[in-house]
Design a protein around this motif. Structure first.
Motif, mmCIF file in Angstrom:
data_model
loop_
_atom_site.group_PDB
_atom_site.id
_atom_site.type_symbol
_atom_site.label_atom_id
_atom_site.label_comp_id
_atom_site.label_asym_id
_atom_site.label_seq_id
_atom_site.Cartn_x
_atom_site.Cartn_y
_atom_site.Cartn_z
ATOM 1 N N GLU A 48 0.836 -1.191 0.000
ATOM 2 C CA GLU A 48 0.000 0.000 0.000
ATOM 3 C C GLU A 48 0.872 1.243 0.000
ATOM 4 O O GLU A 48 1.841 1.327 0.752
ATOM 5 C CB GLU A 48 -0.915 0.003 1.225
ATOM 6 C CG GLU A 48 -1.956 1.078 1.196
ATOM 7 C CD GLU A 48 -3.188 0.720 2.014
ATOM 8 O OE1 GLU A 48 -4.243 1.286 1.723
ATOM 9 O OE2 GLU A 48 -3.092 -0.112 2.935
ATOM 10 N N GLU A 51 -0.133 8.539 0.358
ATOM 11 C CA GLU A 51 0.158 9.873 -0.155
ATOM 12 C C GLU A 51 -0.212 10.922 0.891
ATOM 13 O O GLU A 51 -1.037 10.670 1.765
ATOM 14 C CB GLU A 51 -0.639 10.119 -1.439
ATOM 15 C CG GLU A 51 -0.345 9.118 -2.543
ATOM 16 C CD GLU A 51 1.110 9.070 -2.955
ATOM 17 O OE1 GLU A 51 1.751 10.142 -2.996
ATOM 18 O OE2 GLU A 51 1.618 7.967 -3.215
ATOM 19 N N ALA A 55 -4.674 10.046 0.996
ATOM 20 C CA ALA A 55 -4.949 9.172 -0.148
ATOM 21 C C ALA A 55 -4.082 7.921 -0.035
ATOM 22 O O ALA A 55 -2.945 7.975 0.442
ATOM 23 C CB ALA A 55 -4.658 9.893 -1.457
ATOM 24 N N THR A 56 -4.641 6.807 -0.461
ATOM 25 C CA THR A 56 -3.924 5.542 -0.384
ATOM 26 C C THR A 56 -4.270 4.678 -1.587
ATOM 27 O O THR A 56 -5.304 4.871 -2.230
ATOM 28 C CB THR A 56 -4.273 4.817 0.939
ATOM 29 O OG1 THR A 56 -3.481 3.659 1.071
ATOM 30 C CG2 THR A 56 -5.721 4.431 1.012
ATOM 31 N N LYS A 57 -3.378 3.758 -1.888
ATOM 32 C CA LYS A 57 -3.624 2.795 -2.957
ATOM 33 C C LYS A 57 -3.135 1.437 -2.471
ATOM 34 O O LYS A 57 -1.985 1.289 -2.070
ATOM 35 C CB LYS A 57 -2.877 3.185 -4.233
ATOM 36 C CG LYS A 57 -3.187 2.275 -5.416
ATOM 37 C CD LYS A 57 -2.322 2.559 -6.634
ATOM 38 C CE LYS A 57 -2.464 3.974 -7.116
ATOM 39 N NZ LYS A 57 -1.659 4.247 -8.317
ATOM 40 N N CYS A 65 -5.108 -3.050 -8.311
ATOM 41 C CA CYS A 65 -5.080 -2.048 -7.241
ATOM 42 C C CYS A 65 -6.454 -1.453 -7.015
ATOM 43 O O CYS A 65 -7.321 -1.504 -7.885
ATOM 44 C CB CYS A 65 -4.125 -0.906 -7.605
ATOM 45 S SG CYS A 65 -2.393 -1.362 -7.654
ATOM 46 N N GLU A 67 -8.016 2.238 -5.054
ATOM 47 C CA GLU A 67 -7.679 3.487 -4.388
ATOM 48 C C GLU A 67 -8.637 3.749 -3.246
ATOM 49 O O GLU A 67 -9.796 3.322 -3.287
ATOM 50 C CB GLU A 67 -7.724 4.642 -5.387
ATOM 51 C CG GLU A 67 -6.638 4.531 -6.424
ATOM 52 C CD GLU A 67 -6.584 5.707 -7.374
ATOM 53 O OE1 GLU A 67 -7.329 6.688 -7.173
ATOM 54 O OE2 GLU A 67 -5.784 5.648 -8.311
ATOM 55 N N TYR A 81 -12.295 2.128 0.886
ATOM 56 C CA TYR A 81 -11.950 1.870 -0.513
ATOM 57 C C TYR A 81 -13.183 1.865 -1.403
ATOM 58 O O TYR A 81 -13.116 1.461 -2.543
ATOM 59 C CB TYR A 81 -11.239 0.524 -0.650
ATOM 60 C CG TYR A 81 -9.963 0.424 0.136
ATOM 61 C CD1 TYR A 81 -8.779 0.962 -0.361
ATOM 62 C CD2 TYR A 81 -9.939 -0.197 1.370
ATOM 63 C CE1 TYR A 81 -7.609 0.871 0.360
ATOM 64 C CE2 TYR A 81 -8.764 -0.298 2.095
ATOM 65 C CZ TYR A 81 -7.613 0.237 1.590
ATOM 66 O OH TYR A 81 -6.451 0.147 2.309
ATOM 67 N N CYS A 126 0.407 -0.850 -10.908
ATOM 68 C CA CYS A 126 -0.806 -1.660 -10.924
ATOM 69 C C CYS A 126 -1.060 -2.146 -12.342
ATOM 70 O O CYS A 126 -0.765 -1.453 -13.307
ATOM 71 C CB CYS A 126 -1.989 -0.834 -10.450
ATOM 72 S SG CYS A 126 -1.748 -0.170 -8.790
#
Length: 133
Positions: A48, A51, A55-57, A65, A67, A81, A126
């Motif tokens: 993971e 940011e 924000a995350t991915k 992936c 987000e 998510y 991704c």
């Protein structure tokens, strides 16, 4: 004085590797700007990126992936998510030099533990399911 001695006795009774909670602020300082890699039971589980601004991915082991966002909620760290996943809240714990994420709540996999095995500043790549990590 009696309370100080009692607290010291409790702390001394804890094993050296006892888990210690990590605050959301400490986690943000550790994770923001990095990609973290997780394993479950000694096997890769996913990675993971975090940011600035929450924000995350998340990258599944199959290469795909999703987000999302994360926010502190009291001592927990909660991720969203999208509606399919709902809100997932975790408690971050320091276990010696390692960090463990423990899933909280009533989700069917509540209590699951993921260990952070490393972090770096590489962006997540991704792709379609089956893309190598």
């Amino acid at each position: 004085m009696r309370y100080v001695l009692a607290a010291a006795a409790i702390l001394l009774a804890l094993p050296a590797g006892a888990e210690q909670p990590i605050t959301p602020k400490e986690f943000r300082e550790y994770a923001e700007g990095y990609t973290l890699y997780f394993e479950e039971g000694g096997q890769p589980f996913g990675s993971e990126s975090f940011e600035p601004g929450g924000a995350t991915k998340w990258r599944y082991n199959d290469g795909s992936c999703i987000e999302g966002i994360w926010k502190p909620h009291g001592a927990q760290i909660c991720f969203y998510y999208g509606d399919a996943q709902g809100v997932l809240c975790w408690r971050m714990l320091r276990d010696g030099d390692d960090i463990i994420a423990r899933l909280l709540g009533t989700a069917e996999n509540a209590g699951m533990e993921l260990r952070i095995t490393r972090r770096d500043r590489k962006p997540l790549i991704c792709g379609a399911p089956g893309t190598e990590l």
